[in-house]
Design an enzyme around this catalytic site. Structure first.
Site, mmCIF file in Angstrom:
data_model
loop_
_atom_site.group_PDB
_atom_site.id
_atom_site.type_symbol
_atom_site.label_atom_id
_atom_site.label_comp_id
_atom_site.label_asym_id
_atom_site.label_seq_id
_atom_site.Cartn_x
_atom_site.Cartn_y
_atom_site.Cartn_z
ATOM 1 N N ASP A 8 0.914 -1.248 0.010
ATOM 2 C CA ASP A 8 0.098 -0.042 0.090
ATOM 3 C C ASP A 8 0.777 1.278 0.058
ATOM 4 O OD1 ASP A 8 -2.601 1.635 0.258
ATOM 5 O OD2 ASP A 8 -1.637 1.834 2.578
ATOM 6 N N LEU A 9 0.325 2.325 -0.174
ATOM 7 C CA LEU A 9 1.120 3.517 -0.544
ATOM 8 C C LEU A 9 1.077 4.417 0.985
ATOM 9 C CD1 LEU A 9 3.158 5.597 -2.051
ATOM 10 C CD2 LEU A 9 1.221 6.464 -2.913
ATOM 11 N N ASP A 10 0.159 5.112 1.056
ATOM 12 C CA ASP A 10 -0.196 5.853 1.942
ATOM 13 C C ASP A 10 -0.261 5.460 3.432
ATOM 14 O OD1 ASP A 10 -0.684 8.182 0.354
ATOM 15 O OD2 ASP A 10 -2.766 7.621 -0.169
ATOM 16 N N THR A 16 1.375 10.162 3.940
ATOM 17 C CA THR A 16 0.601 11.298 3.233
ATOM 18 C C THR A 16 -0.644 11.721 3.911
ATOM 19 O OG1 THR A 16 0.134 9.482 1.595
ATOM 20 C CG2 THR A 16 1.525 11.286 0.817
ATOM 21 N N LYS A 44 -8.664 6.391 5.744
ATOM 22 C CA LYS A 44 -7.277 5.683 5.490
ATOM 23 C C LYS A 44 -7.805 4.601 4.544
ATOM 24 C CE LYS A 44 -3.887 6.748 8.869
ATOM 25 N NZ LYS A 44 -3.195 6.101 9.972
ATOM 26 N N SER A 113 -2.442 0.607 -4.167
ATOM 27 C CA SER A 113 -3.040 1.699 -3.532
ATOM 28 C C SER A 113 -4.171 2.235 -3.943
ATOM 29 C CB SER A 113 -1.889 2.965 -3.697
ATOM 30 O OG SER A 113 -2.547 4.144 -3.319
ATOM 31 N N ALA A 114 -4.876 2.993 -3.420
ATOM 32 C CA ALA A 114 -6.390 3.358 -3.650
ATOM 33 C C ALA A 114 -6.143 4.816 -4.229
ATOM 34 C CB ALA A 114 -7.272 3.487 -2.365
ATOM 35 N N LYS A 144 -11.043 -0.798 -1.864
ATOM 36 C CA LYS A 144 -10.808 -1.693 -0.670
ATOM 37 C C LYS A 144 -11.992 -1.480 0.280
ATOM 38 C CE LYS A 144 -5.958 -0.533 -1.150
ATOM 39 N NZ LYS A 144 -4.756 0.178 -0.336
ATOM 40 N N GLU A 168 0.210 -3.270 4.442
ATOM 41 C CA GLU A 168 -1.331 -2.384 4.682
ATOM 42 C C GLU A 168 -1.337 -1.747 5.932
ATOM 43 O OE1 GLU A 168 -3.925 -0.825 3.835
ATOM 44 O OE2 GLU A 168 -4.108 -1.439 1.855
ATOM 45 N N ASP A 169 -1.891 -0.474 6.210
ATOM 46 C CA ASP A 169 -1.976 0.415 7.380
ATOM 47 C C ASP A 169 -3.499 0.465 7.785
ATOM 48 O OD1 ASP A 169 -2.265 2.213 5.232
ATOM 49 O OD2 ASP A 169 -2.396 3.581 6.837
HETATM 50 P P1 B16 Z 1 -6.350 10.140 -3.878
HETATM 51 P P2 B16 Z 1 -3.737 4.271 0.000
HETATM 52 C C1 B16 Z 1 -5.502 6.115 -0.082
HETATM 53 O O1 B16 Z 1 -4.095 5.759 -0.371
HETATM 54 C C2 B16 Z 1 -5.424 6.969 1.264
HETATM 55 O O2 B16 Z 1 -5.296 6.178 2.315
HETATM 56 C C3 B16 Z 1 -6.949 7.692 1.371
HETATM 57 O O3 B16 Z 1 -6.708 8.436 2.528
HETATM 58 C C4 B16 Z 1 -7.173 8.532 -0.002
HETATM 59 O O4 B16 Z 1 -8.336 9.158 0.202
HETATM 60 C C5 B16 Z 1 -6.989 7.746 -1.179
HETATM 61 O O5 B16 Z 1 -5.896 6.928 -0.994
HETATM 62 C C6 B16 Z 1 -7.452 8.242 -2.443
HETATM 63 O O6 B16 Z 1 -6.277 9.117 -2.753
HETATM 64 O O7 B16 Z 1 -7.313 11.178 -3.627
HETATM 65 O O8 B16 Z 1 -4.929 10.678 -3.866
HETATM 66 O O9 B16 Z 1 -6.708 9.225 -5.206
HETATM 67 O O10 B16 Z 1 -3.697 4.066 1.450
HETATM 68 O O11 B16 Z 1 -4.704 3.169 -0.529
HETATM 69 O O12 B16 Z 1 -2.220 4.192 -0.629
HETATM 70 MG MG MG Z 2 -2.568 3.159 3.399
#
Ligand code: B16
Ligand code: MG
Length: 217
Positions: A8-10, A16, A44, A113-114, A144, A168-169
């Site tokens: 996962d990224l964030d 972030t 998240k 990542s989302a 997710k 994953e966090d």
């Molecule tokens: P964006 P992850 C997710 O990333 C974030 O945890 C979540 O807070 C955010 O709203 C989502 O990505 C969408 O991000 O606005 O940059 O498309 O944890 O799945 O890496």
């Molecule tokens: Mg995350």
């Protein structure tokens, strides 16, 4: 021996969440909604659209489709202005050590990542070249806890889901990994991520010998 390693990224590679929080908070303020740190926790791993829906719900607000679209755009613009200033100092502790160990052991690595901003973020922190595949919010139709993002990543890596390991966090992300039949490794708090197969506070707790065990499972 090979396993597919999916990150996962964030909250796993970079923190972030603090930038998402600032941008969502400013947006909420602009439409007279209070937005707390606790609420941010619940965003998240949640997509941009779903996040705004939740904030409006918490604030008991309904808005027009036009305003919804324009608020999403504004949120992302502000978020991108924070991202633009990121450096590799914002990579979470020991993430490069684990990535480099996996590369040394010739293990396939994917992002899962989302976020729709995943590529520019990885570029900013100089990690893009470490990944064999990038699967992000631009590639999926189901967020997710749906396992779609991780199943696509497994496909890109040419690995069976049961031979993949997910870091994953978020609770939703751990659930997605479990549903995909992958090994889930929670990065964060034990009581929050209790559904994960393994839980660590951060990558400093993950030794190379543990990675080696995962590879040889
Ligand atoms: P964006 P992850 C997710 O990333 C974030 O945890 C979540 O807070 C955010 O709203 C989502 O990505 C969408 O991000 O606005 O940059 O498309 O944890 O799945 O890496
Ligand atoms: Mg995350």
């Amino acid at each position: 021996n090979k396993k597919g390693f999916i990150f996962d990224l964030d909250g796993v590679i970079v923190d972030t969440a603090k930038y998402h929080f600032l941008a969502w908070q400013n947006l909420a303020k602009s439409i007279d909604i209070d937005f707390t740190h606790e609420q941010n926790e619940q965003l998240k791993g949640v997509s941009r659209v779903k996040s705004l829906e939740k904030i409006l719900n918490w604030g008991n607000k309904t808005i027009s489709e036009e305003l919804f679209t324009s608020l999403m755009g504004k949120k992302n613009e502000e978020y991108l202005s924070f991202i633009a200033k990121m450096t590799d100092e914002e990579i979470l502790p020991d993430v490069p050590r684990v990535l480099d160990y996996l590369i040394e052991k010739a293990q396939p690595i994917s992002l899962g990542s989302a976020s729709k901003n995943a590529r520019p973020i990885l570029e900013k922190v100089n990690l893009l070249s470490k990944f064999d595949a990038i699967v992000d919010g631009n590639d999926v139709s189901k967020a997710k806890p749906d396992p779609e993002v991780f199943l696509i990543a497994a496909k890109h890596l040419n690995m069976k889901p049961e031979d993949c390991i997910v870091f994953e966090d978020s609770v939703a992300g751990v659930q997605a990994a479990n549903t995909a039949n992958m090994i889930s490794i929670g990065i964060g708090e034990k009581d929050v991520l209790h559904e994960a197969d393994y839980i660590f506070s951060d990558f400093t707790e993950i030794e190379n010998s543990f990675i080696e065990e995962l590879i040889n499972r």
